[in-house]
Scaffold this motif. Structure first.
Motif, PDB file in Angstrom:
ATOM      1  N   LEU A  23      41.167  37.598  20.477  1.00 52.18           N
ATOM      2  CA  LEU A  23      41.493  37.752  21.572  1.00 52.18           C
ATOM      3  C   LEU A  23      41.166  39.186  21.587  1.00 52.18           C
ATOM      4  N   VAL A  24      40.125  38.979  23.118  1.00 51.10           N
ATOM      5  CA  VAL A  24      39.316  40.158  23.217  1.00 51.10           C
ATOM      6  C   VAL A  24      40.267  40.498  24.701  1.00 51.10           C
ATOM      7  N   THR A  25      40.019  41.804  24.880  1.00 55.91           N
ATOM      8  CA  THR A  25      40.565  41.861  26.508  1.00 55.91           C
ATOM      9  C   THR A  25      39.149  43.054  26.444  1.00 55.91           C
ATOM     10  N   PHE A  26      38.323  43.076  28.332  1.00 52.46           N
ATOM     11  CA  PHE A  26      37.934  43.855  28.533  1.00 52.46           C
ATOM     12  C   PHE A  26      37.895  43.910  30.429  1.00 52.46           C
ATOM     13  N   VAL A  27      37.615  45.480  30.431  1.00 48.59           N
ATOM     14  CA  VAL A  27      37.796  45.794  31.753  1.00 48.59           C
ATOM     15  C   VAL A  27      37.060  45.987  33.164  1.00 48.59           C
ATOM     16  N   VAL A  28      36.907  45.912  34.161  1.00 49.52           N
ATOM     17  CA  VAL A  28      36.282  46.377  35.030  1.00 49.52           C
ATOM     18  C   VAL A  28      36.416  48.025  35.004  1.00 49.52           C
ATOM     19  N   ASN A  29      35.286  48.575  35.024  1.00 48.44           N
ATOM     20  CA  ASN A  29      35.259  50.180  35.369  1.00 48.44           C
ATOM     21  C   ASN A  29      36.480  50.156  36.502  1.00 48.44           C
TER      22      ASN A  29
END
Length: 152
Positions: A23-29
């Motif tokens: 489960l991966v989460t990446f975030v907008v700058n």
């Protein structure tokens, strides 16, 4: 409390394994709500699907929130950092082309959690796609456009 980014610390001790689910989460700058623009969200969908179609991952569920992404998948090829780097860099190119911009789209790094054998991945997928509901963006999950799940 620290005010400097600590995303580099997320990489220490990181190990990825083919056949394991993540489960991966990446975030907008700057946590900008970039994906309130449905067209930009669809450009990211293309990259998530391409990673699946190329056999890099077996996508189980994902949701694209206005300022971040949750993605549940089984890693098939390459390693986890390579897959995430590919999706983030390719989506940055297409999103910036559309916006006629050269701005950074993503915050550095990402958060990952290896799924254990005893974890219920279907329950995790339901939790992921219910994110827009919990955030108050929609009244029903089906009203949100930027999600998909293998079982639902």
């Amino acid at each position: 409390m620290r005010s400097t980014p600590q995303s580099h610390r997320l990489r220490h001790g990181r190990y990825s394994e083919h056949g394991r689910s993540y489960l991966v989460t990446f975030v907008v700058n700057h946590r900008r709500p970039l994906f309130t623009d449905l067209y930009l969200g669809r450009l990211l969908v293309i990259e998530l699907r391409q990673a699946h179609e190329l056999g890099l991952v077996d996508s189980m569920a994902w949701v694209i929130m206005p300022d971040h992404v949750h993605w549940l998948f089984e890693l098939k090829q390459r390693n986890l950092p390579d897959v995430i780097r590919r999706v983030k860099s390719r989506s940055t190119l297409t999103i910036n082309r559309r916006r006629q911009s050269k701005e950074r789209v993503w915050q550095p790094g990402y958060h990952d959690r290896a799924v254990r054998a005893q974890d219920d991945v279907c329950k995790m997928a339901r939790y992921i796609i219910a994110n827009p509901l919990r955030a108050g963006l929609v009244e029903r999950v089906g009203d949100f456009s930027l999600w998909d799940a293998a079982w639902l």
